[in-house]
Write a protein that holds these residues in place. Structure first.
Motif, PDB file in Angstrom:
ATOM      1  N   MET A 149       0.915  -1.186   0.039  1.00 15.54           N
ATOM      2  CA  MET A 149       0.200  -0.074   0.092  1.00 15.54           C
ATOM      3  C   MET A 149       0.769   1.247   0.185  1.00 15.54           C
ATOM      4  O   MET A 149       1.560   1.555   0.689  1.00 15.54           O
ATOM      5  CB  MET A 149      -0.886   0.078   1.095  1.00 15.54           C
ATOM      6  N   PHE A 152       0.276   6.894   1.039  1.00 13.87           N
ATOM      7  CA  PHE A 152      -0.915   7.842   1.059  1.00 13.87           C
ATOM      8  C   PHE A 152      -2.326   7.307   0.999  1.00 13.87           C
ATOM      9  O   PHE A 152      -3.217   7.685   1.756  1.00 13.87           O
ATOM     10  CB  PHE A 152      -0.999   8.963  -0.245  1.00 13.87           C
ATOM     11  N   ILE A 153      -2.384   5.898   0.559  1.00 13.44           N
ATOM     12  CA  ILE A 153      -3.396   5.164   0.699  1.00 13.44           C
ATOM     13  C   ILE A 153      -3.683   4.701   2.163  1.00 13.44           C
ATOM     14  O   ILE A 153      -4.814   4.901   2.382  1.00 13.44           O
ATOM     15  CB  ILE A 153      -3.192   3.965  -0.356  1.00 13.44           C
ATOM     16  N   ILE A 156      -5.032   7.739   3.829  1.00 20.50           N
ATOM     17  CA  ILE A 156      -6.430   7.840   3.490  1.00 20.50           C
ATOM     18  C   ILE A 156      -7.291   7.214   4.187  1.00 20.50           C
ATOM     19  O   ILE A 156      -8.537   7.737   4.538  1.00 20.50           O
ATOM     20  CB  ILE A 156      -6.389   8.431   2.156  1.00 20.50           C
ATOM     21  N   LEU A 157      -6.939   5.764   4.104  1.00 24.69           N
ATOM     22  CA  LEU A 157      -8.048   4.737   4.835  1.00 24.69           C
ATOM     23  C   LEU A 157      -8.058   5.066   6.114  1.00 24.69           C
ATOM     24  O   LEU A 157      -9.268   4.938   6.609  1.00 24.69           O
ATOM     25  CB  LEU A 157      -7.532   3.241   4.473  1.00 24.69           C
ATOM     26  N   LEU A 159      -7.858   7.722   7.568  1.00 22.49           N
ATOM     27  CA  LEU A 159      -8.561   9.028   8.238  1.00 22.49           C
ATOM     28  C   LEU A 159      -9.886   8.610   7.645  1.00 22.49           C
ATOM     29  O   LEU A 159     -11.019   9.184   8.428  1.00 22.49           O
ATOM     30  CB  LEU A 159      -8.060  10.015   7.107  1.00 22.49           C
ATOM     31  N   LEU A 160     -10.248   7.774   6.729  1.00 24.93           N
ATOM     32  CA  LEU A 160     -11.731   7.528   6.438  1.00 24.93           C
ATOM     33  C   LEU A 160     -12.401   6.809   7.507  1.00 24.93           C
ATOM     34  O   LEU A 160     -13.374   7.086   7.787  1.00 24.93           O
ATOM     35  CB  LEU A 160     -11.827   6.796   5.155  1.00 24.93           C
ATOM     36  N   TYR A 163     -11.702   9.135  11.157  1.00 26.38           N
ATOM     37  CA  TYR A 163     -12.112  10.379  11.120  1.00 26.38           C
ATOM     38  C   TYR A 163     -13.671  10.370  10.494  1.00 26.38           C
ATOM     39  O   TYR A 163     -14.551  10.958  10.931  1.00 26.38           O
ATOM     40  CB  TYR A 163     -11.151  11.296  10.408  1.00 26.38           C
ATOM     41  N   GLY A 164     -13.681  10.125   9.244  1.00 30.99           N
ATOM     42  CA  GLY A 164     -14.874  10.087   8.457  1.00 30.99           C
ATOM     43  C   GLY A 164     -16.045   9.059   9.115  1.00 30.99           C
ATOM     44  O   GLY A 164     -17.219   9.678   9.145  1.00 30.99           O
ATOM     45  N   ILE A 165     -15.698   8.091   9.351  1.00 28.66           N
ATOM     46  CA  ILE A 165     -16.606   7.212   9.703  1.00 28.66           C
ATOM     47  C   ILE A 165     -17.108   7.174  11.217  1.00 28.66           C
ATOM     48  O   ILE A 165     -18.168   7.634  11.820  1.00 28.66           O
ATOM     49  CB  ILE A 165     -16.634   5.654   9.531  1.00 28.66           C
ATOM     50  N   ILE A 293      -1.343  14.555   4.285  1.00 28.66           N
ATOM     51  CA  ILE A 293      -2.583  13.889   4.511  1.00 28.66           C
ATOM     52  C   ILE A 293      -3.210  14.379   5.726  1.00 28.66           C
ATOM     53  O   ILE A 293      -4.497  14.873   5.744  1.00 28.66           O
ATOM     54  CB  ILE A 293      -2.453  12.476   4.398  1.00 28.66           C
TER      55      ILE A 293
ATOM     56  N   ARG B 246      -9.450  13.236  -0.522  1.00 21.40           N
ATOM     57  CA  ARG B 246      -8.890  13.326   0.684  1.00 21.40           C
ATOM     58  C   ARG B 246      -9.599  14.787   0.910  1.00 21.40           C
ATOM     59  O   ARG B 246     -10.098  15.028   1.956  1.00 21.40           O
ATOM     60  CB  ARG B 246      -7.396  13.542   0.550  1.00 21.40           C
ATOM     61  N   LEU B 249     -12.878  14.318   2.311  1.00 25.58           N
ATOM     62  CA  LEU B 249     -12.827  13.825   3.781  1.00 25.58           C
ATOM     63  C   LEU B 249     -12.589  14.810   4.589  1.00 25.58           C
ATOM     64  O   LEU B 249     -13.400  14.465   5.542  1.00 25.58           O
ATOM     65  CB  LEU B 249     -11.943  12.533   3.522  1.00 25.58           C
ATOM     66  N   SER B 254     -17.965  14.853   5.275  1.00 24.75           N
ATOM     67  CA  SER B 254     -18.122  13.197   4.824  1.00 24.75           C
ATOM     68  C   SER B 254     -18.834  12.465   5.671  1.00 24.75           C
ATOM     69  O   SER B 254     -18.966  12.825   6.903  1.00 24.75           O
ATOM     70  CB  SER B 254     -16.606  12.796   4.484  1.00 24.75           C
ATOM     71  N   PHE B 270      -3.848  -0.094  -4.758  1.00 28.40           N
ATOM     72  CA  PHE B 270      -3.550  -1.227  -4.188  1.00 28.40           C
ATOM     73  C   PHE B 270      -3.332  -2.347  -4.846  1.00 28.40           C
ATOM     74  O   PHE B 270      -2.474  -3.039  -4.953  1.00 28.40           O
ATOM     75  CB  PHE B 270      -4.243  -1.451  -2.804  1.00 28.40           C
TER      76      PHE B 270
END
Lengths: 347, 292
Positions: A149, A152-153, A156-157, A159-160, A163-165, A293, B246, B249, B254, B270
């Motif tokens: 990975m 940055f992925i 961001i995951l 963060l998702l 933070y996001g969920i 990020i 991003r 987000l 979001s 990935f």
């Protein structure tokens, strides 16, 4: 001190300024591909708009169309004195910007390296002791999964998810409450290391707040960087376990724990240091991306902002400081070799 | 040259992990080759410009019109993924070719002649290798400005030194062999010796090492565009789409409803890197057992 070691270390240390000059020379030549009008902006020390005449004046004053080697010499002298020019993106001198942002980067880096060495070591040893067992499979698969990975992925995951969920952890370095406290002078920043400052201010809530903000970015770097370390720990442990001296130790009736603590952990240190050194590039790149990020106010996000807007002085300062960190990191690796492996001949 | 290649693929196919890697990679190659059929070019003059449905800032969920949904500003994610595959192949192949060429010339000269010129070229490569490649690539692409060709130049600039080193060491190995000395004795010119003897002997190992390198090029290219230093805005570029997600987000608006704008491009990158790494692992075991 072993024979020849002093010489080896002196040569390594002398090598640093030479490499540094080489790096700055290449950077200077590349940046001079830009038109003189853009370069002239690097010689101003304010952010007011310049007229064409003023720009021409700067070009003439600093001889921006003239001999590049002569200009490089002048620039190098200035840089060695600590004058890196004015940063348009952060509205202050580049050297001040570096002083302001570097502690945040160092804090993040330390909080990522320590878990790599402690948890990575532990995971690698666990995998080796349960070779082909369930925990070995889980550890090996997960770490090779994260190895594929790009950082940055991973960032961001995380963060998702967080933070996001779930909304439990946030980007940036501290919460708005802390920011207000700093701006009102209720919280003094002595060192710019938030954890140290919060202890000096005797403020536990800021300490916890900073710690919470550190979790996501350092977890992100840990996941992206630890895979090779775990793998080398596992593989070199397995290699050691097959050696004759381990068989002898077992035959003497020593416990597995004793063998691991006393012998194996010491013998796998050298491959671990080697891989640790090789992973430094990945770590530093990971720090730069992770800072971007998570809006982490460190050297990395400063450099990326400067690069996007082509702020010449700042972007030069950024690459120079990262190169210095990298050179110092390599020196530390060399010192560790000397310290841990007396067999190496330093000719 | 052909026989070892087919043998190599046979060897790779036998390994279960590598087999999955090869299957996934084939899907990506097909996506890249047939991109114009899978997602009709949106703009005829430049198919890499992503289809934009409207300018609304709110991302859309997957629908018939946009199978993977859209990002903020309504960039079509499906279109961006398909053409992004083609773009990443284009960038990677160009970077490898340019690095090979520069590495061949400089590494070749360095290894063949030795002496002062060797010293100068090798110290130059040392210096470039002493700055982390992503950082130097950020610097070069900041100076060059946005654009696909400029990304290729920036990455090639940090990539060729490794190739030059490999070429040099291969040439040092070959140089001392008798047949080269005989060729020199009968008066063969340097270009002839390179073309007839040195390159055919050195290229195989270098090609293998180049293939081990692909995943890293993909990562560095998409990282650059994620940081906003790669392709210009609106391009079908994986990293750029992720950076758009991003921004959405981080805006705080979001929720789980919009997670597809992050998840789909992430999975896309990935799986590509993962398939390459699965193949690379076995390749490394075959060619360099010491590292396994």
């Amino acid at each position: 001190m072993y024979k020849g070691m002093k010489k080896f270390l002196i040569r390594k240390i002398l090598f640093i300024p030479l490499t540094f000059i080489g790096i700055t020379m290449i950077l200077f030549f590349i940046i001079n591909l830009l038109p003189p009008q853009t370069l002239a902006l690097a010689y101003t020390d304010s952010d007011k708009e310049l007229t064409k005449e003023e720009l021409d004046l700067i070009i003439e004053k600093y001889d921006l169309k003239g001999n590049i080697l002569k200009r490089y010499g002048k620039w190098l002298l200035k840089t060695l004195k600590g004058d890196l020019g004015y940063s348009q993106v952060s509205k202050m001198k580049v050297i001040d910007a570096i002083k302001k942002y570097l502690p945040a980067t160092i804090e993040l880096t330390i909080f990522s390296i320590i878990p790599i060495f402690i948890i990575g070591n532990l995971l690698g040893l666990t995998a080796a002791r349960n070779k082909d067992g369930l925990s070995d499979k889980i550890i090996s698969t997960t770490s090779s999964f994260f190895y594929s990975m790009p950082s940055f992925i991973i960032g961001i995951l995380l963060l998702l998810i967080f933070y996001g969920i779930f909304g439990v952890l946030k980007p940036q370095r501290y919460s708005i409450t802390t920011e207000i406290m700093i701006s009102q002078g209720l919280f003094k920043t002595y060192t710019n290391f938030m954890l140290i400052d919060s202890i000096l201010n005797l403020n536990p809530s800021v300490f916890i707040d900073s710690l919470k903000h550190l979790i996501l970015p350092s977890l992100s770097i840990f996941l992206g960087t630890s895979a090779s370390f775990i793998k080398i720990t596992r593989n070199s442990t397995l290699e050691e376990l097959n050696k004759d001296y381990v068989r002898t130790l077992r035959a003497k009736g020593l416990s597995e724990n004793y063998i691991f603590q006393k012998h194996i952990r010491k013998n796998i240190l050298i491959p671990q240091i080697t891989v640790g050194g090789l992973q430094m590039i990945r770590l530093l790149s990971g720090v730069v991306i992770t800072e971007t990020i998570f809006d982490w106010p460190g050297i990395g996000s400063f450099g990326v902002r400067a690069a996007r807007q082509l702020d010449v002085s700042s972007v030069m300062g950024f690459v120079i400081i990262v190169s210095i960190l990298f050179l110092l990191g390599n020196l530390i690796i060399d010192l560790l070799y000397v310290y841990f492996d007396p067999r190496i001949k330093y000719e | 040259m052909n026989r070892p290649l087919s043998e190599l693929i046979k060897k790779l196919w036998k390994n279960k992990k590598t087999k999955y890697g090869l299957i996934i990679l084939t899907v990506y190659i097909a996506l890249a080759l047939f991109a114009p059929l899978i997602a009709k070019p949106y703009r005829q003059d430049n198919p890499y410009i992503v289809k934009q449905h409207s300018f609304s800032p709110i991302p859309q969920k997957p629908s018939l019109k946009a199978p993977f949904g859209t990002t903020q500003n309504q960039y079509d994610i499906f279109y961006a993924m398909v053409w992004g595959t083609r773009l990443i192949f284009k960038i990677t192949i160009k970077v490898i070719l340019i690095s090979l060429l520069i590495g061949l010339v400089l590494g070749g000269v360095s290894g063949y002649y030795g002496g002062l010129i060797d010293e100068v070229i090798m110290r130059f490569t040392d210096i470039i290798l002493s700055v982390p490649s992503l950082i130097l690539a950020i610097f070069v692409s900041a100076v060059l400005g946005p654009g696909i060709e400029k990304v290729v130049i920036a990455i090639s600039f940090v990539w060729w030194p490794a190739y030059a080193r490999i070429f040099r060491s291969e040439i040092l190995k070959i140089k001392s062999m008798d047949f080269i000395k005989y060729s020199q004795m009968i008066g063969a010119g340097i270009f002839w010796i390179f073309r007839k003897h040195i390159i055919p002997n050195a290229i195989y190992n270098v090609m293998i090492l180049a293939s081990l390198d692909i995943a890293n090029i993909v990562i560095i290219a998409s990282s650059l565009s994620f940081l906003g230093l790669g392709s210009p805005p609106g391009y079908a570029d994986w990293g750029q789409i992720i950076s758009l997600s991003r921004n959405w987000l981080i805006s705080g608006l979001s929720s789980i409803e919009y997670s597809h704008i992050v998840l789909i491009p992430s999975v896309f990158i990935f799986l590509f890197v993962f398939s390459l790494n699965l193949i690379t692992e076995t390749l490394r075991d075959i060619f360099d057992p010491r590292l396994g």
